[in-house]
Design a protein around this motif. Sequence first.
Motif, PDB file in Angstrom:
ATOM      1  N   VAL A 135      24.551  53.261  20.574  1.00  0.00           N
ATOM      2  CA  VAL A 135      25.822  53.407  19.880  1.00  0.00           C
ATOM      3  C   VAL A 135      25.573  54.188  18.603  1.00  0.00           C
ATOM      4  CG1 VAL A 135      27.711  52.209  18.731  1.00  0.00           C
ATOM      5  CG2 VAL A 135      26.677  51.220  20.757  1.00  0.00           C
ATOM      6  N   GLU A 136      26.257  55.316  18.451  1.00  0.00           N
ATOM      7  CA  GLU A 136      26.150  56.073  17.204  1.00  0.00           C
ATOM      8  C   GLU A 136      27.054  55.416  16.171  1.00  0.00           C
ATOM      9  OE1 GLU A 136      26.516  60.514  15.280  1.00  0.00           O
ATOM     10  OE2 GLU A 136      26.824  60.269  17.431  1.00  0.00           O
ATOM     11  N   ILE A 137      26.519  55.232  14.981  1.00  0.00           N
ATOM     12  CA  ILE A 137      27.283  54.602  13.904  1.00  0.00           C
ATOM     13  C   ILE A 137      27.258  55.499  12.676  1.00  0.00           C
ATOM     14  CG2 ILE A 137      26.950  52.214  14.669  1.00  0.00           C
ATOM     15  CD1 ILE A 137      24.647  51.995  12.674  1.00  0.00           C
ATOM     16  N   GLY A 138      28.242  55.338  11.832  1.00  0.00           N
ATOM     17  CA  GLY A 138      28.273  56.053  10.559  1.00  0.00           C
ATOM     18  C   GLY A 138      28.503  57.541  10.668  1.00  0.00           C
ATOM     19  N   ALA A 139      29.283  57.985  11.630  1.00  0.00           N
ATOM     20  CA  ALA A 139      29.516  59.422  11.792  1.00  0.00           C
ATOM     21  C   ALA A 139      30.274  60.016  10.604  1.00  0.00           C
ATOM     22  CB  ALA A 139      30.278  59.690  13.083  1.00  0.00           C
ATOM     23  N   CYS A 140      31.054  59.200   9.892  1.00  0.00           N
ATOM     24  CA  CYS A 140      31.834  59.711   8.758  1.00  0.00           C
ATOM     25  C   CYS A 140      31.059  59.636   7.440  1.00  0.00           C
ATOM     26  CB  CYS A 140      33.156  58.940   8.640  1.00  0.00           C
ATOM     27  SG  CYS A 140      32.940  57.196   8.274  1.00  0.00           S
ATOM     28  N   LEU A 141      29.816  59.174   7.474  1.00  0.00           N
ATOM     29  CA  LEU A 141      29.011  59.044   6.257  1.00  0.00           C
ATOM     30  C   LEU A 141      28.259  60.331   5.949  1.00  0.00           C
ATOM     31  CD1 LEU A 141      27.422  55.519   6.851  1.00  0.00           C
ATOM     32  CD2 LEU A 141      29.404  56.074   5.438  1.00  0.00           C
ATOM     33  N   THR A 142      27.850  60.476   4.693  1.00  0.00           N
ATOM     34  CA  THR A 142      26.975  61.578   4.314  1.00  0.00           C
ATOM     35  C   THR A 142      25.555  61.255   4.762  1.00  0.00           C
ATOM     36  OG1 THR A 142      26.472  60.630   2.146  1.00  0.00           O
ATOM     37  CG2 THR A 142      28.409  62.084   2.287  1.00  0.00           C
ATOM     38  N   ASP A 143      24.672  62.231   4.730  1.00  0.00           N
ATOM     39  CA  ASP A 143      23.284  61.997   5.126  1.00  0.00           C
ATOM     40  C   ASP A 143      22.626  60.922   4.260  1.00  0.00           C
ATOM     41  OD1 ASP A 143      23.369  63.767   7.203  1.00  0.00           O
ATOM     42  OD2 ASP A 143      22.418  65.417   6.111  1.00  0.00           O
ATOM     43  N   GLU A 144      22.896  60.941   2.952  1.00  0.00           N
ATOM     44  CA  GLU A 144      22.309  59.955   2.046  1.00  0.00           C
ATOM     45  C   GLU A 144      22.810  58.552   2.371  1.00  0.00           C
ATOM     46  OE1 GLU A 144      23.925  62.759   0.857  1.00  0.00           O
ATOM     47  OE2 GLU A 144      22.083  63.908   0.520  1.00  0.00           O
ATOM     48  N   GLU A 145      24.099  58.426   2.672  1.00  0.00           N
ATOM     49  CA  GLU A 145      24.651  57.118   3.027  1.00  0.00           C
ATOM     50  C   GLU A 145      24.096  56.635   4.363  1.00  0.00           C
ATOM     51  OE1 GLU A 145      29.046  57.086   0.919  1.00  0.00           O
ATOM     52  OE2 GLU A 145      28.779  58.253   2.774  1.00  0.00           O
TER      53      GLU A 145
END
Length: 166
Positions: A135-145
């Motif tokens: 499951v891919e998570i955090g697609a809306c986050l920046t790389d640092e986040e």
Amino acid sequence: MLITECDASGKACRFIIRPNRSLGSKGKMIFFLAVCAGSIGIAIRFWLLGAWVVMPVVLLEMIVLGTAFYMVERDSRDIETIDLTDDDLLKVTRAVKSVVDEWRFQPYWVQVVLRSDRIKWYPTHLSLRSHGKSVEIGACLTDEEREELSASLKEGLRILKPVEHI
């Protein structure tokens, strides 16, 4: 945007992932109405001068702008929740466009995978993997986040996993 909530013992954590909203719903509405008022005011002036063709174009532009604002507002309600609890369960819940999906993983077997692309300017991908499920998570986050979330999840899973003594 990443919000982390943990209890005092650190054995139960909740990670809430939402798209970054720099302008709230009320602000978007005020901005849209101001743009509409200005554009329609200018279009009325042209209409009174005899250039009536401007009015339908401006109205079409306002419909397109309103539709874009509606779509942005709808997508800003998306949310991902990752619950890491002390009862040996990692639960991922994703609510996108009023469709709720849920995945459950055993913390002992789950892997947190942060992949970088070969091309440097492409974003990283954070996923949870276990027993053939991914499951891919955090697609809306920046790389640092994403890196921060990856480190927090790994630390939380390390706390939950039983220590084996050889």
